[in-house]
Design a protein around this motif. Structure first.
Motif, PDB file in Angstrom:
ATOM      1  N   MET A  35       0.850  -1.187   0.000  1.00  0.00           N
ATOM      2  CA  MET A  35       0.000   0.000   0.000  1.00  0.00           C
ATOM      3  C   MET A  35       0.887   1.239   0.000  1.00  0.00           C
ATOM      4  O   MET A  35       1.995   1.197   0.522  1.00  0.00           O
ATOM      5  CB  MET A  35      -0.863   0.050   1.260  1.00  0.00           C
ATOM      6  N   PRO A  36       0.388   2.348  -0.529  1.00  0.00           N
ATOM      7  CA  PRO A  36       1.161   3.591  -0.411  1.00  0.00           C
ATOM      8  C   PRO A  36       1.123   4.117   1.025  1.00  0.00           C
ATOM      9  O   PRO A  36       0.242   3.762   1.813  1.00  0.00           O
ATOM     10  CB  PRO A  36       0.452   4.549  -1.377  1.00  0.00           C
ATOM     11  N   TRP A  37       2.074   4.984   1.356  1.00  0.00           N
ATOM     12  CA  TRP A  37       2.251   5.447   2.728  1.00  0.00           C
ATOM     13  C   TRP A  37       1.010   6.182   3.242  1.00  0.00           C
ATOM     14  O   TRP A  37       0.606   6.000   4.382  1.00  0.00           O
ATOM     15  CB  TRP A  37       3.490   6.323   2.796  1.00  0.00           C
ATOM     16  N   TYR A  38       0.392   7.041   2.417  1.00  0.00           N
ATOM     17  CA  TYR A  38      -0.768   7.784   2.900  1.00  0.00           C
ATOM     18  C   TYR A  38      -1.925   6.845   3.243  1.00  0.00           C
ATOM     19  O   TYR A  38      -2.674   7.095   4.189  1.00  0.00           O
ATOM     20  CB  TYR A  38      -1.197   8.857   1.888  1.00  0.00           C
ATOM     21  N   LEU A  39      -2.087   5.747   2.517  1.00  0.00           N
ATOM     22  CA  LEU A  39      -3.146   4.788   2.806  1.00  0.00           C
ATOM     23  C   LEU A  39      -2.831   3.989   4.074  1.00  0.00           C
ATOM     24  O   LEU A  39      -3.724   3.696   4.867  1.00  0.00           O
ATOM     25  CB  LEU A  39      -3.349   3.853   1.612  1.00  0.00           C
ATOM     26  N   ILE A  40      -1.557   3.679   4.293  1.00  0.00           N
ATOM     27  CA  ILE A  40      -1.148   2.987   5.523  1.00  0.00           C
ATOM     28  C   ILE A  40      -1.486   3.846   6.737  1.00  0.00           C
ATOM     29  O   ILE A  40      -2.016   3.351   7.733  1.00  0.00           O
ATOM     30  CB  ILE A  40       0.359   2.654   5.485  1.00  0.00           C
ATOM     31  N   LYS A  41      -1.207   5.149   6.651  1.00  0.00           N
ATOM     32  CA  LYS A  41      -1.511   6.043   7.767  1.00  0.00           C
ATOM     33  C   LYS A  41      -3.011   6.102   8.034  1.00  0.00           C
ATOM     34  O   LYS A  41      -3.438   6.082   9.185  1.00  0.00           O
ATOM     35  CB  LYS A  41      -0.972   7.445   7.494  1.00  0.00           C
ATOM     36  N   ALA A  46      -7.613   4.707  11.469  1.00  0.00           N
ATOM     37  CA  ALA A  46      -8.956   4.140  11.592  1.00  0.00           C
ATOM     38  C   ALA A  46      -8.960   2.983  12.588  1.00  0.00           C
ATOM     39  O   ALA A  46      -9.868   2.878  13.430  1.00  0.00           O
ATOM     40  CB  ALA A  46      -9.462   3.679  10.228  1.00  0.00           C
ATOM     41  N   PHE A  47      -7.943   2.135  12.526  1.00  0.00           N
ATOM     42  CA  PHE A  47      -7.847   1.013  13.464  1.00  0.00           C
ATOM     43  C   PHE A  47      -7.642   1.509  14.894  1.00  0.00           C
ATOM     44  O   PHE A  47      -8.257   0.997  15.830  1.00  0.00           O
ATOM     45  CB  PHE A  47      -6.701   0.087  13.038  1.00  0.00           C
ATOM     46  N   ALA A  48      -6.799   2.518  15.078  1.00  0.00           N
ATOM     47  CA  ALA A  48      -6.554   3.060  16.414  1.00  0.00           C
ATOM     48  C   ALA A  48      -7.828   3.689  16.982  1.00  0.00           C
ATOM     49  O   ALA A  48      -8.120   3.521  18.175  1.00  0.00           O
ATOM     50  CB  ALA A  48      -5.423   4.081  16.366  1.00  0.00           C
ATOM     51  N   GLY A  78       1.426  -0.469  14.432  1.00  0.00           N
ATOM     52  CA  GLY A  78       2.087   0.715  13.879  1.00  0.00           C
ATOM     53  C   GLY A  78       3.526   0.433  13.496  1.00  0.00           C
ATOM     54  O   GLY A  78       3.996   0.854  12.438  1.00  0.00           O
ATOM     55  N   TYR A  79       4.241  -0.292  14.354  1.00  0.00           N
ATOM     56  CA  TYR A  79       5.635  -0.643  14.070  1.00  0.00           C
ATOM     57  C   TYR A  79       5.723  -1.541  12.826  1.00  0.00           C
ATOM     58  O   TYR A  79       6.553  -1.311  11.944  1.00  0.00           O
ATOM     59  CB  TYR A  79       6.252  -1.343  15.286  1.00  0.00           C
ATOM     60  N   ALA A  80       4.843  -2.533  12.720  1.00  0.00           N
ATOM     61  CA  ALA A  80       4.871  -3.448  11.576  1.00  0.00           C
ATOM     62  C   ALA A  80       4.541  -2.710  10.278  1.00  0.00           C
ATOM     63  O   ALA A  80       5.185  -2.933   9.246  1.00  0.00           O
ATOM     64  CB  ALA A  80       3.887  -4.595  11.801  1.00  0.00           C
ATOM     65  N   LEU A  81       3.563  -1.828  10.306  1.00  0.00           N
ATOM     66  CA  LEU A  81       3.216  -1.067   9.098  1.00  0.00           C
ATOM     67  C   LEU A  81       4.346  -0.125   8.694  1.00  0.00           C
ATOM     68  O   LEU A  81       4.625   0.049   7.506  1.00  0.00           O
ATOM     69  CB  LEU A  81       1.920  -0.289   9.320  1.00  0.00           C
ATOM     70  N   TYR A  82       5.031   0.465   9.675  1.00  0.00           N
ATOM     71  CA  TYR A  82       6.142   1.355   9.374  1.00  0.00           C
ATOM     72  C   TYR A  82       7.307   0.599   8.739  1.00  0.00           C
ATOM     73  O   TYR A  82       7.878   1.047   7.750  1.00  0.00           O
ATOM     74  CB  TYR A  82       6.596   2.053  10.661  1.00  0.00           C
ATOM     75  N   ILE A  83       7.651  -0.553   9.277  1.00  0.00           N
ATOM     76  CA  ILE A  83       8.739  -1.356   8.717  1.00  0.00           C
ATOM     77  C   ILE A  83       8.386  -1.817   7.302  1.00  0.00           C
ATOM     78  O   ILE A  83       9.225  -1.802   6.397  1.00  0.00           O
ATOM     79  CB  ILE A  83       9.050  -2.564   9.630  1.00  0.00           C
ATOM     80  N   THR A  84       7.137  -2.205   7.084  1.00  0.00           N
ATOM     81  CA  THR A  84       6.694  -2.614   5.746  1.00  0.00           C
ATOM     82  C   THR A  84       6.826  -1.465   4.758  1.00  0.00           C
ATOM     83  O   THR A  84       7.274  -1.660   3.626  1.00  0.00           O
ATOM     84  CB  THR A  84       5.238  -3.103   5.803  1.00  0.00           C
TER      85      THR A  84
END
Length: 166
Positions: A35-41, A46-48, A78-84
């Protein structure tokens, strides 16, 4: 409607080819990002927020013991999405002109560069087997470098076809 179209325009091309002048070509090979970074954020926020709503509902029923676990879960996600997102930012850059081939592997600030003389080098394609994906390599004077390891089979075949035409 514009966000999905923008997503397709940004990430449909794993192989970017630019002709810099008559004899010089630049090829950038990017891995297939999830996914692109803006979509990951946006997904993370939304999950948080969803977890925050669950924590508020649990606190209304005096169930405070589960709330710290939800917070830890959000931190690990958050850590896993950032590393990805960081890993999908790595790319390979190939500069090909009439006399030389320069291959750069860019991983953040770390850049590994390999220079080859075009007349003494050759690109080779090894077909996929049941146990191993296909490989593109460049070989010269006993040195062998693998190219395009983080792209899918179809993109790897297209990359090899492009490299053979240059």
């Amino acid at each position: 409607l514009s966000a999905p179209i923008q997503f397709l325009q940004l990430y449909i091309y794993m192989i970017e080819h630019k002709q810099l002048n008559d004899t010089k070509h630049e090829i950038i090979v990017r891995p297939n990002p999830s996914m692109p970074w803006y979509l990951i954020k946006r997904i993370y926020l939304a999950f948080a927020l969803f977890i925050l709503v669950i924590a508020i509902v649990l606190s209304m029923f005096n169930l405070y013991l589960a709330i710290p676990f939800y917070g830890v879960e959000v931190l690990f996600l958050g850590y896993a999405l950032y590393i990805t997102a960081l890993k999908s930012g790595h790319y390979e850059k190939l500069l090909i002109d009439e006399h030389e081939i320069i291959i750069s592997f860019v991983k953040g600030k770390k850049i590994s560069r390999f220079d080859f003389i075009k007349e003494w080098s050759s690109f080779k394609f090894k077909n996929a087997t049941k146990l191993q994906p296909s490989e593109i390599s460049i070989a010269s004077s006993g040195n062998k470098i693998l190219i395009g390891q983080k792209i899918n089979e179809d993109d790897r075949k297209a990359l090899f076809k492009l490299l053979k035409t240059l």
